[in-house]
Design a protein around this motif. Structure first.
Motif, short mmCIF file in Angstrom:
data_model
loop_
_atom_site.label_atom_id
_atom_site.label_comp_id
_atom_site.label_asym_id
_atom_site.label_seq_id
_atom_site.Cartn_x
_atom_site.Cartn_y
_atom_site.Cartn_z
N ILE A 140 4.29 -8.61 -7.27
CA ILE A 140 3.97 -7.21 -6.95
C ILE A 140 2.72 -7.16 -6.07
O ILE A 140 2.67 -6.43 -5.07
CB ILE A 140 3.74 -6.39 -8.24
N GLN A 141 1.72 -7.94 -6.42
CA GLN A 141 0.48 -7.99 -5.63
C GLN A 141 0.73 -8.55 -4.23
O GLN A 141 0.13 -8.10 -3.25
CB GLN A 141 -0.57 -8.81 -6.37
N GLU A 142 1.63 -9.52 -4.15
CA GLU A 142 2.00 -10.09 -2.85
C GLU A 142 2.63 -9.03 -1.95
O GLU A 142 2.33 -8.92 -0.76
CB GLU A 142 2.98 -11.25 -3.09
N LEU A 143 3.50 -8.21 -2.53
CA LEU A 143 4.11 -7.11 -1.78
C LEU A 143 3.06 -6.08 -1.36
O LEU A 143 3.10 -5.55 -0.25
CB LEU A 143 5.20 -6.44 -2.62
N LYS A 144 2.12 -5.80 -2.26
CA LYS A 144 1.07 -4.83 -1.95
C LYS A 144 0.19 -5.32 -0.80
O LYS A 144 -0.22 -4.53 0.06
CB LYS A 144 0.21 -4.57 -3.20
N ALA A 145 -0.07 -6.63 -0.77
CA ALA A 145 -0.86 -7.19 0.34
C ALA A 145 -0.11 -7.06 1.66
O ALA A 145 -0.72 -6.81 2.71
CB ALA A 145 -1.17 -8.66 0.05
N ALA A 146 1.21 -7.21 1.61
CA ALA A 146 2.02 -7.09 2.82
C ALA A 146 2.24 -5.65 3.23
O ALA A 146 2.44 -5.35 4.42
CB ALA A 146 3.37 -7.79 2.60
N HIS A 147 2.20 -4.73 2.25
CA HIS A 147 2.45 -3.31 2.52
C HIS A 147 1.36 -2.48 1.82
O HIS A 147 1.63 -1.83 0.80
CB HIS A 147 3.84 -2.91 2.01
N PRO A 148 0.16 -2.50 2.34
CA PRO A 148 -0.97 -1.87 1.63
C PRO A 148 -0.84 -0.37 1.42
O PRO A 148 -1.47 0.19 0.52
CB PRO A 148 -2.17 -2.20 2.54
N ASP A 149 -0.04 0.30 2.23
CA ASP A 149 0.14 1.76 2.07
C ASP A 149 1.23 2.11 1.06
O ASP A 149 1.42 3.29 0.75
CB ASP A 149 0.47 2.40 3.42
N ALA A 150 1.96 1.13 0.57
CA ALA A 150 3.07 1.39 -0.33
C ALA A 150 2.58 1.77 -1.73
O ALA A 150 1.60 1.21 -2.22
CB ALA A 150 3.98 0.18 -0.41
#
Length: 301
Positions: A180-190
């Motif tokens: 989840i954190q990896e996705l957040k790093a890739a998509h910070p506005d999500a």
């Protein structure tokens, strides 16, 4: 004639209605008359005029259909499709809690067998669990079988003593906070939207924690265009259908319920034609189990 048209013809011929959970394959959701989470489908099943209900989901859903519509024939496209969590509590655990607390309410997640419901006082879904526990007069609550949903409820209702057992959804339990954190790093506005069946490390990262229907509603209302989704991947179909201009990202280790994916168009057509795989509840369990569902519908109004 394609299989979808065959299903439509047989459905009319048999006076049948098709209910599907958000976690089944998109093509099955497409041919369903009603698609929803467990709470929505429970409400629908209780009031349908059709003589046959085809329940595109796992076994506890078919049992719930039998309990809420005892005069109807409930058919399961796949007789093997089950929910591991639906079995994850023992009668001994319930009896021990009842002996220890005189005012105890046993609150049973709808994701459970009819037998487990028959040991309980009220059923709940992830959409209404907090509301119902708040509305109960009891101070002491044994929440079964999902420890993660139970923990979430306990956090929302701190004035009550909520006790848990060790049950869990294998699909939600293994959603990784690191992914989840990896996705957040890739998509910070999500925004991060997760199901309360997820483990605590995941729910702590979330912008929203709620039922499948709650996640869908939140994404539709949000002004954001990107979302990280922490629940079974079948929900992607409804999310994208309602929000074609928005993007949805799932963990790298995709949360897939293989039991839900057992439901196919071919199996739906087969049970419509043959009326095989009829769901049933043992007579000695039916009355007590049914009362937990009717009480849920009353308390969740």
């Amino acid at each position: 004639m394609d299989i979808k048209e065959e299903i439509r013809i047989w459905k009319e011929k048999k006076d049948a209605v098709i209910l599907a959970h958000y976690y089944v394959e998109p093509e099955v959701q497409e041919i369903a008359d009603y698609v929803g989470d467990s709470f929505y489908l429970s409400k629908i099943a209780a009031n349908l005029p059709n003589q046959i209900i085809v329940y595109c989901g796992v076994s506890f859903m078919g049992e719930s259909g039998c309990l809420l519509s005892p005069t109807k024939k409930v058919l399961m496209p796949d007789a093997v499709a089950d929910c591991p969590m639906a079995h994850m509590v023992t009668k001994a655990e319930v009896d021990e809690a009842r002996a220890a607390y005189k005012d105890l309410a046993v609150v049973c997640y709808i994701n459970s067998t009819a037998e487990i419901k028959s040991w309980s006082d009220v059923s709940v879904t992830s959409a209404n669990a907090v509301q119902i526990v708040k509305n109960l007069p009891n101070q002491n609550i044994l929440f079964i079988p999902d420890k993660n949903l139970g923990r979430f409820v306990a956090q929302q209702v701190p004035e009550k003593n909520v006790m848990l057992v060790k049950g869990y959804c294998p699909i939600h339990e293994v959603i990784s906070p690191a992914e989840i954190q990896e996705l957040k790093a890739a998509h910070p506005d999500a925004e991060i939207l997760v199901h309360p069946e997820s483990n605590e490390a995941v729910t702590k990262l979330a912008d929203y924690v709620g039922s499948t229907s709650g996640i869908i509603a939140y994404a539709a209302k949000s002004s954001k265009k990107e979302f990280i989704i922490g629940t079974e991947v079948g929900v992607r179909y409804e999310l994208e259908k309602q929000n074609p201009d928005k993007s949805f990202y799932f963990p790298k280790t995709t949360p897939v319920c293989q039991d839900m994916k057992r439901i196919t168009l071919e199996k739906v057509l087969h049970v419509l034609q043959t009326e095989e795989n009829q769901a049933a509840v043992l007579a000695e369990q039916a009355k007590a189990a049914s009362s937990t569902l009717t009480r849920m519908l009353e308390l969740a109004k």
